[in-house]
Write a protein that holds these residues in place. Structure first.
Motif, short mmCIF file in Angstrom:
data_model
loop_
_atom_site.label_atom_id
_atom_site.label_comp_id
_atom_site.label_asym_id
_atom_site.label_seq_id
_atom_site.Cartn_x
_atom_site.Cartn_y
_atom_site.Cartn_z
N HIS A 285 0.83 -1.21 0.00
CA HIS A 285 0.00 0.00 0.00
C HIS A 285 0.86 1.26 0.00
N ARG B 15 1.97 1.86 -3.43
CA ARG B 15 0.88 2.40 -4.26
C ARG B 15 0.72 3.90 -4.04
N PRO C 62 -4.10 -0.42 3.78
CA PRO C 62 -4.62 -1.24 2.68
C PRO C 62 -6.13 -1.39 2.81
#
Length: 223
Positions: A54, A57, A162
């Motif tokens: 995460h 990302r 996440p």
């Protein structure tokens, strides 16, 4: 519920009442806030590498230019060959975060040290931080924020996790519940000790914590 074991599917030992109580605790501990552009993404080490995914990302989305992964070995990762930071760093690189944007902090053994050790590391490197994004397991977000706002008060913090629901932690459901019970108790105890800012726990949530502790989910409770 069935979970996969070494000898095939085995029935979960967590009953419906326990799961109901755990969801009450989960709903309180999970805290996600709108993000703003920041100076760093601080991924808090743990046994759950989805946190590192995460963080990667968020970096790709441009929320911050630097990813710091913090973690030595903690209560669940004490037997890991590598530090949490090294494992998270490897995962971040596998998901496209380049070395120039990645910094490892390998000494922290708990949430408070994730913050204070990362702060020291960045100060030593002359990196100014005015705004930061904490990345943690969903049920760690509220306590991570409370800790960072005390231990690194000069920074404006937001938390992100996440996108995982309660059911995503069913693989080792007992450990998951034990960790949440310990974290909720620390929301109260650590605020009293000055380790984190106070964040009130509603009576119904505290009652769920007490019942779970009585049921034996107290492995990580401070005695």
């Amino acid at each position: 519920m069935l979970t996969a074991g070494d000898n095939g599917p085995v029935e979960s030992q967590v009953d419906a009442r326990t799961r109901e109580l755990a969801r009450i605790v989960w709903d309180h501990l999970v805290l996600s806030e709108p993000l703003s552009k920041a100076d760093l993404i601080l991924a808090l080490g743990s046994h759950d590498t989805r946190v590192a995914v995460h963080a990667a990302r968020l970096w790709h989305e441009g929320w911050a230019p630097l990813v710091v992964v913090s973690g030595g070995r903690g209560k669940v990762t004490s037997d890991w060959e590598l530090t949490e930071a090294r494992v998270f760093g490897r995962v971040a690189r596998e998901h496209g975060v380049p070395e120039r944007a990645l910094l490892l902090e390998e000494t922290a053994a708990n949430t408070g040290e994730n913050i204070t050790a990362s702060r020291r590391l960045l100060e030593e490197r002359g990196v100014a931080v005015g705004r930061g994004i904490l990345v943690a397991k969903p049920y760690m977000t509220r306590r991570a924020l409370a800790t960072a706002r005390r231990q690194w008060a000069g920074v404006s913090w937001a938390a992100s996790a996440p996108e995982l629901g309660f059911e995503a932690f069913a693989e080792d459901e007992r450990q998951f519940i034990e960790l949440m019970v310990g974290d909720l108790q620390r929301m109260v105890v650590y605020a009293e000790r000055g380790f984190q800012v106070p964040m009130p726990v509603p009576a119904a949530v505290w009652a769920a914590y007490e019942e779970l502790a009585r049921l034996g989910y107290d492995r990580h409770v401070i005695r």
